[in-house]
Design a protein around this motif. Structure first.
Motif, PDB file in Angstrom:
ATOM      1  N   LEU A   7       0.845  -1.191   0.000  1.00  0.00           N
ATOM      2  CA  LEU A   7       0.000   0.000   0.000  1.00  0.00           C
ATOM      3  C   LEU A   7       0.877   1.238   0.000  1.00  0.00           C
ATOM      4  CD1 LEU A   7      -3.027   0.660   0.060  1.00  0.00           C
ATOM      5  CD2 LEU A   7      -2.857   0.852   2.533  1.00  0.00           C
ATOM      6  N   ASN A   8       0.704   2.079  -1.010  1.00  0.00           N
ATOM      7  CA  ASN A   8       1.510   3.292  -1.135  1.00  0.00           C
ATOM      8  C   ASN A   8       0.676   4.524  -0.814  1.00  0.00           C
ATOM      9  OD1 ASN A   8       3.591   1.688  -2.205  1.00  0.00           O
ATOM     10  ND2 ASN A   8       2.789   1.924  -4.288  1.00  0.00           N
ATOM     11  N   PRO A   9       1.261   5.526  -0.145  1.00  0.00           N
ATOM     12  CA  PRO A   9       0.541   6.780   0.082  1.00  0.00           C
ATOM     13  C   PRO A   9       0.431   7.569  -1.219  1.00  0.00           C
ATOM     14  CG  PRO A   9       2.791   6.989   0.853  1.00  0.00           C
ATOM     15  CD  PRO A   9       2.612   5.560   0.432  1.00  0.00           C
ATOM     16  N   GLY A  10      -0.502   8.475  -1.270  1.00  0.00           N
ATOM     17  CA  GLY A  10      -0.648   9.303  -2.462  1.00  0.00           C
ATOM     18  C   GLY A  10      -1.868  10.197  -2.340  1.00  0.00           C
TER      19      GLY A  10
ATOM     20  N   GLN B 271      -1.151  19.668  -1.479  1.00  0.00           N
ATOM     21  CA  GLN B 271      -1.092  19.837  -2.931  1.00  0.00           C
ATOM     22  C   GLN B 271      -1.380  18.525  -3.654  1.00  0.00           C
ATOM     23  OE1 GLN B 271       2.807  21.778  -3.267  1.00  0.00           O
ATOM     24  NE2 GLN B 271       1.762  23.630  -3.895  1.00  0.00           N
ATOM     25  N   GLY B 272      -2.096  18.637  -4.762  1.00  0.00           N
ATOM     26  CA  GLY B 272      -2.473  17.461  -5.539  1.00  0.00           C
ATOM     27  C   GLY B 272      -3.911  17.041  -5.328  1.00  0.00           C
ATOM     28  N   SER B 273      -4.604  17.654  -4.376  1.00  0.00           N
ATOM     29  CA  SER B 273      -5.991  17.279  -4.109  1.00  0.00           C
ATOM     30  C   SER B 273      -6.923  17.846  -5.180  1.00  0.00           C
ATOM     31  CB  SER B 273      -6.420  17.796  -2.734  1.00  0.00           C
ATOM     32  OG  SER B 273      -7.820  17.747  -2.578  1.00  0.00           O
ATOM     33  N   LEU B 274      -7.891  17.056  -5.585  1.00  0.00           N
ATOM     34  CA  LEU B 274      -8.903  17.535  -6.530  1.00  0.00           C
ATOM     35  C   LEU B 274      -9.681  18.700  -5.924  1.00  0.00           C
ATOM     36  CD1 LEU B 274     -10.620  17.314  -9.116  1.00  0.00           C
ATOM     37  CD2 LEU B 274     -12.017  15.609  -7.939  1.00  0.00           C
ATOM     38  N   GLY B 275      -9.892  18.672  -4.609  1.00  0.00           N
ATOM     39  CA  GLY B 275     -10.619  19.761  -3.973  1.00  0.00           C
ATOM     40  C   GLY B 275      -9.975  21.108  -4.243  1.00  0.00           C
TER      41      GLY B 275
END
Length: 342
Positions: free
Chosen positions: A82-85, A163-167
């Motif tokens: 399981l990788n974070p992201g 950073q990187g969130s669709l929100g």
């Protein structure tokens, strides 16, 4: 022995050898078992960090997938990493082969597939497995704030998700169709901070920022502490603003959030968002995609019990929001369950 007899003997011997090689012996011969589907030894899955809302969804799904693989093929050497992201990072990881399965939003998967911002090239190898639940944007301010609309944020201290969130992308696009940008906010004396899941709400409660933007299912666990003290309000995305957003970015869904979703803000309101989904690529085998889809839906009750952000999941909406091709393995499962395909 004549030539005809020799040829007949040779032909009979050759036929017997071919028959034995093909396993067509008599009733006393050993029959080979049908070859079992090839299962990879290791599967890489990208979700979120351990504190993120997606982490328990993927942990529970992965556990059921591993059990299902072992039941289907007991000799398979199979484990899951399981990788974070985040949504954008997970799309890139899956498309680039660093992950086999990723959790993201259908809107981000569509952006990746088409190569639109924040992506710089099309990722046509992406495939949809299943949609989980709706995730909506909540632009939260303190209950005692005088901020009422998006326009009131032009010079405020704004807290974004990491950073990187669709929100973050959606809120920036809402600013854009409202006539201003992040650069304008900074020029007007405001600020933009990218804050963690605990840090952001804490700063909002302590009045260090004027608003905090969240993307998630409701009830919104990220905002619970602020909801309790000092209380929150949510800036609504009304029909007129949604129409402007949809005209330029036709990727999102408008959601009606029911009254009493928050204890301190009891009004119903409208906002926008996307569906959370699981994706893979066209390189994943049909069998593996089938098992991944089956592991989720056949164990939905347990997944809902262990993951709050999966409680809006339903097999009937497994394809909601999906604009990328459906994986053939997932399609096979939905056909078995008589789910209409797009």
């Amino acid at each position: 022995m004549t030539k005809k007899v020799k040829y007949a003997v040779l032909f009979s011997a050759l036929a017997l050898m071919l028959c034995l090689a093909a396993g067509c012996g008599g009733s006393g011969g050993d029959k080979k078992e049908a070859a079992k589907p090839k299962i990879p030894e290791f599967l890489k899955v990208s979700s979120s960090s351990a504190g993120g809302a997606w982490y328990p969804i993927n942990v529970t799904h992965n556990a059921h997938l591993e059990k299902l693989v072992k039941q289907t093929n007991p000799n398979a050497k199979f484990s899951i990493g399981l990788n974070p992201g985040g949504s954008t990072a997970n799309v890139k990881s899956v498309a680039g082969g660093q992950a086999d399965i990723g959790i993201c939003h259908t809107a981000i998967a569509t952006m990746g597939y088409n190569g639109s911002a924040p992506f710089d090239k099309p990722m046509k190898n992406l495939r949809h497995l299943l949609s989980i639940n709706p995730a909506a944007v909540f632009i939260a301010v303190r209950a005692d704030s005088n901020i009422k609309t998006i326009d009131d944020l032009k010079n405020k201290r704004i807290g974004f998700y990491p950073q990187g969130s669709l929100g973050n992308t959606i809120v920036e696009q809402l600013f854009e169709v409202s006539g201003f940008t992040i650069a304008d906010i900074k020029k007007n004396g405001g600020s933009i901070s990218y804050l963690g899941f605990a840090e952001g709400p804490g700063q909002l409660a302590d009045n260090q920022i004027d608003c905090y933007t969240v993307l998630g299912s409701w009830p919104v666990t990220t905002l619970m502490e602020v909801d309790f003290n000092p209380g929150i309000r949510v800036i609504p995305i009304d029909d007129a603003l949604f129409a402007k957003l949809n005209a330029k970015y036709p990727l999102y869904t408008q959601f009606n959030i029911p009254a009493n979703t928050f204890k301190s803000f009891k009004e119903p309101f409208k906002t926008v968002g996307s569906m959370v989904c699981l994706i893979a690529t066209d390189k994943m085998s049909e069998e593996m995609a089938y098992l991944s889809t089956k592991a989720f839906w056949d164990n939905l009750a347990d997944i809902k019990d262990r993951a709050v952000d999966a409680r809006g999941a339903a097999l009937a909406t497994a394809l909601s929001g999906a604009s990328i091709p459906l994986h053939p393995g997932a399609e096979r499962y939905y056909k078995e369950k008589n789910i209409p395909l797009k």
